[in-house]
Design a protein around this motif. Structure first.
Motif, short mmCIF file in Angstrom:
data_model
loop_
_atom_site.label_atom_id
_atom_site.label_comp_id
_atom_site.label_asym_id
_atom_site.label_seq_id
_atom_site.Cartn_x
_atom_site.Cartn_y
_atom_site.Cartn_z
N LEU A 175 0.83 -1.21 0.00
CA LEU A 175 0.00 0.00 0.00
C LEU A 175 0.86 1.26 0.00
O LEU A 175 0.57 2.23 -0.71
N ARG A 176 1.95 1.25 0.80
CA ARG A 176 2.85 2.40 0.82
C ARG A 176 3.48 2.62 -0.55
O ARG A 176 3.61 3.75 -1.02
N THR A 177 3.82 1.54 -1.22
CA THR A 177 4.41 1.64 -2.55
C THR A 177 3.41 2.24 -3.53
O THR A 177 3.76 3.10 -4.34
N GLN A 178 2.16 1.80 -3.46
CA GLN A 178 1.12 2.34 -4.35
C GLN A 178 0.91 3.83 -4.08
O GLN A 178 0.78 4.62 -5.02
N VAL A 179 0.87 4.22 -2.82
CA VAL A 179 0.67 5.62 -2.48
C VAL A 179 1.84 6.45 -2.99
O VAL A 179 1.66 7.53 -3.56
N ASN A 180 3.06 5.94 -2.79
CA ASN A 180 4.24 6.66 -3.26
C ASN A 180 4.23 6.81 -4.78
O ASN A 180 4.62 7.86 -5.30
N GLN A 181 3.80 5.76 -5.49
CA GLN A 181 3.73 5.85 -6.95
C GLN A 181 2.70 6.88 -7.39
O GLN A 181 2.94 7.65 -8.32
#
Length: 105
Positions: A52-58
Motif C-alpha cells: 500500500l505504501r508503494t502504491q501511495v508513493n507511486q
C-alpha cells in the motif's frame, strides 16, 4: 544452635524453590505454534502495508510529475513568441486567445 540450623535450612530451601520457579517447560509445543502463526500474520500485514505504501508513493510521484510538467509547460507558454498564446490554469494548457485551440509554444 538449633535456630541457626533451622535458618540455614530455610535459606537453602528457599533458594532452591526460587530457582525452580523460573523454569518454563513447553511440553506440547502449543505456544510455539501460536508464536509462529502470530509471526506469519505480522509478516503478512507488513507485506500488505508495504504494498500500500508503494502504491501511495507511486501515485504521489505521478501527481508530482503532472504538476512539474504543467509548470514547465506554463513557463514555456508565457515565454512564447506567440503573442496570442495564454496559459489556461484549469486545463493546464497553452491556448490561442483567438481560436481557443492548443498552441505548441
Amino acid at each position: 544452635m538449633v535456630f541457626s540450623l533451622f535458618l540455614g535450612l530455610s535459606v537453602s530451601s528457599f533458594s532452591s524453590i526460587a530457582a525452580s520457579t523460573n523454569v518454563t517447560i513447553n511440553g506440547n509445543g502449543y505456544d510455539n505454534v501460536l508464536d509462529k502463526e502470530q509471526a506469519r500474520q505480522m509478516k503478512e500485514d507488513w507485506d500488505q502495508k508495504r504494498e500500500l505504501r508503494t502504491q501511495v508513493n507511486q501515485r504521489e510521484k505521478i501527481e508530482f510529475n503532472k504538476v512539474d510538467k504543467a509548470i514547465d509547460e506554463r513557463d514555456a507558454c508565457l515565454k512564447s513568441a506567440n503573442i496570442y498564446a495564454y496559459w489556461e490554469p484549469e486545463t493546464r494548457r497553452c491556448l490561442d486567445s483567438n481560436t481557443g485551440r492548443p498552441v505548441n509554444p
